[in-house]
Design an enzyme around this catalytic site. Structure first.
Site, PDB file in Angstrom:
ATOM      1  N   TYR A  52      42.083  39.081  36.970  1.00  0.00           N
ATOM      2  CA  TYR A  52      41.668  39.066  38.372  1.00  0.00           C
ATOM      3  C   TYR A  52      41.643  37.622  38.853  1.00  0.00           C
ATOM      4  O   TYR A  52      41.093  36.743  38.176  1.00  0.00           O
ATOM      5  CB  TYR A  52      40.275  39.685  38.515  1.00  0.00           C
ATOM      6  CG  TYR A  52      39.737  39.722  39.933  1.00  0.00           C
ATOM      7  CD1 TYR A  52      38.649  38.927  40.300  1.00  0.00           C
ATOM      8  CD2 TYR A  52      40.296  40.546  40.889  1.00  0.00           C
ATOM      9  CE1 TYR A  52      38.142  38.971  41.592  1.00  0.00           C
ATOM     10  CE2 TYR A  52      39.799  40.592  42.192  1.00  0.00           C
ATOM     11  CZ  TYR A  52      38.716  39.790  42.539  1.00  0.00           C
ATOM     12  OH  TYR A  52      38.230  39.825  43.825  1.00  0.00           O
ATOM     13  N   ASP A  62      43.655  30.124  35.392  1.00  0.00           N
ATOM     14  CA  ASP A  62      42.510  30.482  36.223  1.00  0.00           C
ATOM     15  C   ASP A  62      41.238  30.348  35.396  1.00  0.00           C
ATOM     16  O   ASP A  62      40.913  31.230  34.602  1.00  0.00           O
ATOM     17  CB  ASP A  62      42.679  31.911  36.742  1.00  0.00           C
ATOM     18  CG  ASP A  62      41.540  32.300  37.678  1.00  0.00           C
ATOM     19  OD1 ASP A  62      41.706  33.277  38.438  1.00  0.00           O
ATOM     20  OD2 ASP A  62      40.480  31.648  37.637  1.00  0.00           O
ATOM     21  N   LYS A  89      32.649  29.000  40.678  1.00  0.00           N
ATOM     22  CA  LYS A  89      31.396  29.454  40.056  1.00  0.00           C
ATOM     23  C   LYS A  89      30.505  28.306  39.547  1.00  0.00           C
ATOM     24  O   LYS A  89      29.800  27.670  40.329  1.00  0.00           O
ATOM     25  CB  LYS A  89      31.718  30.460  38.948  1.00  0.00           C
ATOM     26  CG  LYS A  89      32.383  31.762  39.488  1.00  0.00           C
ATOM     27  CD  LYS A  89      32.623  32.755  38.408  1.00  0.00           C
ATOM     28  CE  LYS A  89      33.503  33.890  38.908  1.00  0.00           C
ATOM     29  NZ  LYS A  89      32.758  35.055  39.388  1.00  0.00           N
TER      30      LYS A  89
HETATM   31  P1  KE4 Z   1      35.714  34.479  44.189  1.00  0.00           P
HETATM   32  O1  KE4 Z   1      36.690  34.557  45.339  1.00  0.00           O
HETATM   33  O2  KE4 Z   1      34.957  35.783  43.983  1.00  0.00           O
HETATM   34  O3  KE4 Z   1      34.795  33.254  44.291  1.00  0.00           O
HETATM   35  O4  KE4 Z   1      36.538  34.221  42.841  1.00  0.00           O
HETATM   36  C1  KE4 Z   1      37.568  35.098  42.523  1.00  0.00           C
HETATM   37  C2  KE4 Z   1      37.856  35.013  41.031  1.00  0.00           C
HETATM   38  C3  KE4 Z   1      38.949  34.286  40.611  1.00  0.00           C
HETATM   39  N1  KE4 Z   1      39.255  34.178  39.299  1.00  0.00           N
HETATM   40  C4  KE4 Z   1      38.487  34.781  38.347  1.00  0.00           C
HETATM   41  C5  KE4 Z   1      38.873  34.641  36.905  1.00  0.00           C
HETATM   42  C6  KE4 Z   1      37.351  35.533  38.732  1.00  0.00           C
HETATM   43  O5  KE4 Z   1      36.609  36.146  37.774  1.00  0.00           O
HETATM   44  C7  KE4 Z   1      37.016  35.640  40.089  1.00  0.00           C
HETATM   45  C8  KE4 Z   1      35.820  36.451  40.570  1.00  0.00           C
HETATM   46  N2  KE4 Z   1      35.039  37.093  39.560  1.00  0.00           N
HETATM   47  C9  KE4 Z   1      34.368  38.317  39.946  1.00  0.00           C
HETATM   48  C10 KE4 Z   1      33.650  38.874  38.707  1.00  0.00           C
HETATM   49  N3  KE4 Z   1      34.539  39.276  37.695  1.00  0.00           N
HETATM   50  C11 KE4 Z   1      33.429  38.095  41.086  1.00  0.00           C
HETATM   51  C12 KE4 Z   1      32.433  39.195  41.298  1.00  0.00           C
HETATM   52  C13 KE4 Z   1      32.681  39.929  42.579  1.00  0.00           C
HETATM   53  O6  KE4 Z   1      33.871  40.143  42.936  1.00  0.00           O
HETATM   54  O7  KE4 Z   1      31.672  40.307  43.224  1.00  0.00           O
END
Ligand code: KE4
Length: 432
Positions: free
Chosen positions: A146, A241, A269
């Site tokens: 993701y 990533d 994060k």
């Molecule tokens: P954000 O756009 O949510 O800040 O980051 C996206 C993202 C990008 N790359 C990786 C490896 C990530 O895990 C994420 C976002 N992680 C999820 C949890 N697995 C966020 C939780 C959510 O979507 O509420």
């Protein structure tokens, strides 16, 4: 949990009236575990307190940022001090320079860094950069990984994409999705086939160096080094990533430890200490393709926000102290060992995949090395397990396909309680 959930329930009713699904990010709706979500009132160290006053040991940790635990005094003080001087100016500030310098010091491939407000923006920006740098359109990603919710990357996506079984979101034009190739994680042979079949067309390969959105799945030995070599041999860039793994497993990136040679690294994060942030890092010649020095446009009202960068700097300062990652490793190992023992004692089919303070307890499968295997997990049993753990005061991520995040604030006693609760919860989940 001792207190009835009246206030959470009332808030959820109100939320449903005004917010789609009652939440601002799908996984928080707890649909995968068949329960109404708790509304959290506050966090303190390893605990969260719901609006009905129940205390839970927290392994969601805001999905990664809360590596120090909640409301760490140094981070709170830095945020308060900065906020007292205003929240943002639409102008550069010293904190952005300090954070960019610190990220470059910690992560060698990040010669230059652009800050933004989310991991999604970081992934979008890196893909756009790769396309501009190579003049190519296609991207190769991995099933179950993701990279945020930008259109082209919502193909066979992990996290919510796996949780809700919508790995290919509606609203993404087929013409756009056609630019995204997908290979199984840990399969270099399939990557080579994809790159050969699309020779000269792939701008970049994007990968989570340690997957954490299909549950935790470690890269096989040689996978990342091989991936780097393959991508570069076909003239494609490698994007690692590290939105989750950046500063989670060591003070810096994990890519280089696994033998990867990324051209661009995504962060988020932890580097924002819990406030909105994302970042792309890479060598100067690539990064200077970004406006205003180059033709690749990218922008953001709150990019590099002064309060966010101060939270990030305070968090990194705390992580830089000696012994931090040894402590996180020891806590992660204790939890892994205890959960594995609970599986054995209750004769439950399952496995624990761990890297440092990141781990996933898979139920119903004995081994998980890619998304297909992860999809074989017993989601119904996991939902029963999740509920029993909530009742025991332990707050796990509400999906089989998310990682548990252990923080520096968790104690051995917190982990012991978690392990004991897990033994009982596994029996409940088995209908025992
Ligand atoms: P954000 O756009 O949510 O800040 O980051 C996206 C993202 C990008 N790359 C990786 C490896 C990530 O895990 C994420 C976002 N992680 C999820 C949890 N697995 C966020 C939780 C959510 O979507 O509420």
């Amino acid at each position: 949990m001792g207190n009835a959930l009246g206030r959470s329930r009332a808030l959820f009713c109100r939320a449903l009236a005004r917010i789609p699904g009652g939440v601002n990010s799908p996984v928080r709706a707890w649909r995968a575990v068949g329960r109404e979500p708790l509304f959290i009132d506050r966090g303190a160290g390893p605990y969260v307190f719901d609006v009905d006053g129940n205390r839970l040991i927290d392994y969601v940790g805001s999905y990664g940022p809360a590596i120090l635990g909640h409301a760490h005094p140094a981070v709170v003080a830095a945020v308060a001090e900065q906020a007292s001087r205003g929240f943002g100016y639409g102008a550069p500030c010293e904190g952005e320079v300090n954070l960019a310098e610190e990220l470059s010091r910690a992560i060698a491939p990040a010669e230059k860094v652009r800050l933004m407000s989310s991991g999604t923006e970081a992934a979008m920006t890196a893909v756009r950069l790769a396309r501009a740098a190579t003049g190519r359109s296609k991207i190769l990603k991995f099933d179950g990984c993701y990279h945020g919710h930008s259109d082209g990357l919502l193909v066979r996506a992990g996290s919510g994409g796996m949780t809700f079984g919508v790995p290919d979101s509606a609203g993404v034009p087929q013409q756009l999705a056609a630019h995204t190739l997908v290979a199984p994680y840990n399969r270099l042979d399939v990557v080579e086939q994809c790159l050969s079949a699309n020779r000269g067309e792939v701008a970049a390969v994007i990968v989570e160096p340690l997957a954490a959105n299909m549950g935790v799945v470690r890269p096989r030995a040689g996978f990342l080094a091989g991936l780097s070599a393959l991508a570069h041999s076909f003239g494609a860039l490698l994007i690692c990533d590290e939105v989750i793994t950046g500063f989670r497993l060591r003070y810096g990136a994990v890519s280089e430890v696994y033998g990867a040679a990324p051209d661009l690294i995504l962060l988020g994060k932890i580097i924002g200490g819990g406030l909105p942030i994302g970042a792309v890092g890479g060598r100067a010649e690539l990064m200077e393709l970004l406006a205003p020095c180059g033709p690749v446009y990218q922008a953001g009202t709150l990019s590099g926000n002064p309060v966010c960068v101060r939270a990030g700097l305070a968090t990194l300062a705390a992580l830089k102290r000696p012994g931090v990652y040894e402590r996180l490793e020891a806590l992660g190992a204790q939890l892994e060992s205890g959960l594995s023992q609970a599986l054995a004692e209750t004769r439950t089919t399952g496995c624990v995949n761990r890297a440092g303070s990141l781990l996933t307890l898979f139920l119903g499968v004995s081994q998980v090395a890619d998304a297909e295997a992860a999809r074989g997990a017993d989601a119904l049993k996991f939902s029963r397990f999740f509920s029993a753990m909530i009742e025991a005061g332990v707050y796990l991520p509400p999906s089989q396909y998310e990682a548990l995040f252990v923080s520096l604030a968790h104690s051995e006693a917190d982990l012991a309680h978690t392990i004991e609760a897990a033994s009982r919860a596994l029996r409940v989940a088995a209908g025992g």
